[in-house]
Motif scaffolding. Structure first.
Motif, PDB file in Angstrom:
ATOM      1  N   ALA A 212      39.964  46.296  37.687  1.00 37.08           N
ATOM      2  CA  ALA A 212      38.860  46.501  38.621  1.00 37.08           C
ATOM      3  C   ALA A 212      37.520  46.175  37.954  1.00 37.08           C
ATOM      4  CB  ALA A 212      38.863  47.938  39.130  1.00 37.08           C
TER       5      ALA A 212
ATOM      6  N   LEU B 151      37.145  42.440  37.707  1.00 37.71           N
ATOM      7  CA  LEU B 151      36.854  41.821  38.999  1.00 37.71           C
ATOM      8  C   LEU B 151      35.405  42.033  39.424  1.00 37.71           C
ATOM      9  CD1 LEU B 151      40.053  42.885  40.984  1.00 37.71           C
ATOM     10  CD2 LEU B 151      39.506  40.573  40.189  1.00 37.71           C
ATOM     11  N   MET B 152      34.862  43.206  39.116  1.00 34.99           N
ATOM     12  CA  MET B 152      33.550  43.586  39.647  1.00 34.99           C
ATOM     13  C   MET B 152      32.379  43.270  38.722  1.00 34.99           C
ATOM     14  SD  MET B 152      33.965  44.817  42.720  1.00 34.99           S
ATOM     15  CE  MET B 152      35.166  43.475  42.918  1.00 34.99           C
TER      16      MET B 152
ATOM     17  N   LEU C  43      32.172  50.183  45.503  1.00 36.94           N
ATOM     18  CA  LEU C  43      33.588  50.420  45.276  1.00 36.94           C
ATOM     19  C   LEU C  43      33.988  51.753  45.890  1.00 36.94           C
ATOM     20  CD1 LEU C  43      32.412  48.644  42.831  1.00 36.94           C
ATOM     21  CD2 LEU C  43      34.416  49.377  41.588  1.00 36.94           C
TER      22      LEU C  43
ATOM     23  N   HIS D 157      33.279  46.081  48.276  1.00 37.75           N
ATOM     24  CA  HIS D 157      33.750  44.918  47.518  1.00 37.75           C
ATOM     25  C   HIS D 157      35.151  45.171  46.968  1.00 37.75           C
ATOM     26  CE1 HIS D 157      29.330  44.433  47.354  1.00 37.75           C
ATOM     27  NE2 HIS D 157      29.606  43.139  47.367  1.00 37.75           N
ATOM     28  N   LEU D 158      35.453  46.437  46.692  1.00 37.26           N
ATOM     29  CA  LEU D 158      36.763  46.786  46.161  1.00 37.26           C
ATOM     30  C   LEU D 158      37.135  48.195  46.593  1.00 37.26           C
ATOM     31  CD1 LEU D 158      38.311  46.184  42.713  1.00 37.26           C
ATOM     32  CD2 LEU D 158      38.083  48.532  43.489  1.00 37.26           C
TER      33      LEU D 158
ATOM     34  N   VAL E 269      40.112  50.971  45.625  1.00 36.19           N
ATOM     35  CA  VAL E 269      41.171  51.251  44.651  1.00 36.19           C
ATOM     36  C   VAL E 269      41.825  52.576  45.006  1.00 36.19           C
ATOM     37  CG1 VAL E 269      39.548  52.346  43.061  1.00 36.19           C
ATOM     38  CG2 VAL E 269      41.704  51.454  42.188  1.00 36.19           C
TER      39      VAL E 269
ATOM     40  N   LEU F 102      36.581  46.512  54.104  1.00 38.41           N
ATOM     41  CA  LEU F 102      36.311  45.561  53.028  1.00 38.41           C
ATOM     42  C   LEU F 102      35.304  44.504  53.463  1.00 38.41           C
ATOM     43  CD1 LEU F 102      39.920  44.955  51.658  1.00 38.41           C
ATOM     44  CD2 LEU F 102      38.006  45.908  50.355  1.00 38.41           C
TER      45      LEU F 102
ATOM     46  N   GLY G 248      36.663  40.887  49.604  1.00 38.55           N
ATOM     47  CA  GLY G 248      36.866  42.164  48.922  1.00 38.55           C
ATOM     48  C   GLY G 248      38.274  42.338  48.392  1.00 38.55           C
ATOM     49  N   TYR G 249      38.458  43.359  47.568  1.00 34.01           N
ATOM     50  CA  TYR G 249      39.738  43.627  46.911  1.00 34.01           C
ATOM     51  C   TYR G 249      40.271  45.013  47.290  1.00 34.01           C
ATOM     52  CZ  TYR G 249      38.609  39.763  43.717  1.00 34.01           C
ATOM     53  OH  TYR G 249      38.307  38.538  43.183  1.00 34.01           O
TER      54      TYR G 249
ATOM     55  N   LEU H 125      43.022  47.540  45.453  1.00 33.86           N
ATOM     56  CA  LEU H 125      43.756  47.720  44.205  1.00 33.86           C
ATOM     57  C   LEU H 125      44.580  48.991  44.300  1.00 33.86           C
ATOM     58  CD1 LEU H 125      44.034  46.494  41.338  1.00 33.86           C
ATOM     59  CD2 LEU H 125      42.061  47.867  40.679  1.00 33.86           C
TER      60      LEU H 125
ATOM     61  N   SER I 241      40.240  37.949  51.562  1.00 37.25           N
ATOM     62  CA  SER I 241      40.262  39.141  50.722  1.00 37.25           C
ATOM     63  C   SER I 241      41.476  39.090  49.836  1.00 37.25           C
ATOM     64  CB  SER I 241      40.291  40.420  51.574  1.00 37.25           C
ATOM     65  OG  SER I 241      39.140  40.516  52.369  1.00 37.25           O
TER      66      SER I 241
END
Length: 303
Positions: free
Chosen positions: A106, A109-110, A118, A186-187, A189, A236, A240-241, A243, A296
């Motif tokens: 993470a 990625l960021m 996040l 953006h992410l 998790v 997202l 975006g991600y 995780l 994404s």
């Protein structure tokens, strides 16, 4: 008895309890480093230092509780994750080293982003959200949990690391707090519950002291993945991600869930030990009216 002798004795006693030898040696170091108020690596400097009566009494009390297979982290009331110290109690899942690979990815990625947003879903102790905030100083975080007791511990940990102002703690079920606030990240998790309900009884004795809410993944262990995958896209930003940590045998099943929901599996990810640790998938949405292609990436982790 000096520190070096106590270390050997504790390792032996813990092994006799049924703790794996490598884990027994690690726990022995944790106990003695807690007594000396130092890191496990610094125990080398205390090798021949005699333990006073108070220290030996403290060890005896710890071992008396540990004989019931009560987790050492709960006895010491703290544990280390991503080189940070976190308060833990039976209201939260104990952070584990396997999850650190999740956080490391993470961060990778960021890091290129200027002000990423996040979210940590089911944050428990807050170890993921707080670690991300610590190592991504330009990021803002949202941490959610359905348990108010868990959120209270996470907030205390954020204050402990001077990160409370950058993390919004929201109580609610999975992504509902984000969707209710119209937040887009953006992410996202998450280390969701993923153990099949029928398997809980056969877990290691220590795990029976941890919150069932953080372990029970439903009849097949996939209940929370289905909901997360279904509801994640609106939370997202484009590109975006998501995780996710998953169980050892769930890579294929969760990959199918992604594929069935329109995700293209891009890459299998292995951890530093060469074990399969995750799957990278890609999700695209075609907005025909505005001719927009939204891409994404979703990363799923398996031990």
């Amino acid at each position: 008895m000096d520190t070096k002798q106590s270390l050997a004795r504790l390792s032996q006693d813990l092994s006799l309890l049924g703790v794996e030898p490598a884990e027994a040696a690690r726990e022995a170091k944790l106990i003695l480093s807690a007594l000396h108020n130092c890191s496990p690596a610094e125990l080398f400097f205390y090798g021949e230092r005699e333990l006073d009566e108070a220290a030996q009494e403290r060890i005896w009390k710890i071992m008396e509780i540990r004989t019931k297979r009560y987790p050492l982290q709960y006895i010491l009331e703290e544990t280390e994750f991503m080189s940070l110290t976190f308060e833990v109690n039976p209201a939260v899942l104990i952070p584990r080293g396997d999850t650190e690979r999740l956080v490391e990815l993470a961060i990778e990625l960021m890091q290129p982003l200027e002000q990423p947003l996040l979210a940590d879903i089911g944050c428990g102790s807050g170890c993921i959200a707080i670690s991300l905030a610590h190592y991504l100083p330009r990021a803002s975080l949202v941490a959610t949990d359905i348990s108010s007791k868990a959120l209270a511990i996470a907030q205390k940990n954020a204050i402990r690391h001077n990160l409370a102002e950058r993390i919004a703690f929201l109580e609610g079920d999975l992504l509902e707090p984000l969707l209710g606030a119209n937040l887009r990240c953006h992410l996202i998790v998450s280390n969701p519950p993923y153990i099949p309900s029928a398997d809980l009884a056969g877990l290691a004795p220590e795990l029976h002291y941890e919150p069932r809410l953080a372990l029970d993944g439903g009849p097949d262990g996939l209940a929370f993945y289905r909901r997360l995958i279904k509801t994640a896209p609106p939370a997202l930003l484009p590109g975006g991600y998501l995780l996710l940590e998953t169980g050892a045998e769930q890579k294929e099943a969760v990959s199918r869930l992604l594929s069935d929901s329109g995700f293209r599996i891009v890459q299998c990810i292995k951890d530093y030990g060469g074990n399969h640790r995750g799957v990278l998938g890609q999700f695209t949405i075609h907005n025909l009216k505005n001719c927009i292609l939204c891409t994404s990436y979703f990363v799923l982790f398996t031990p």
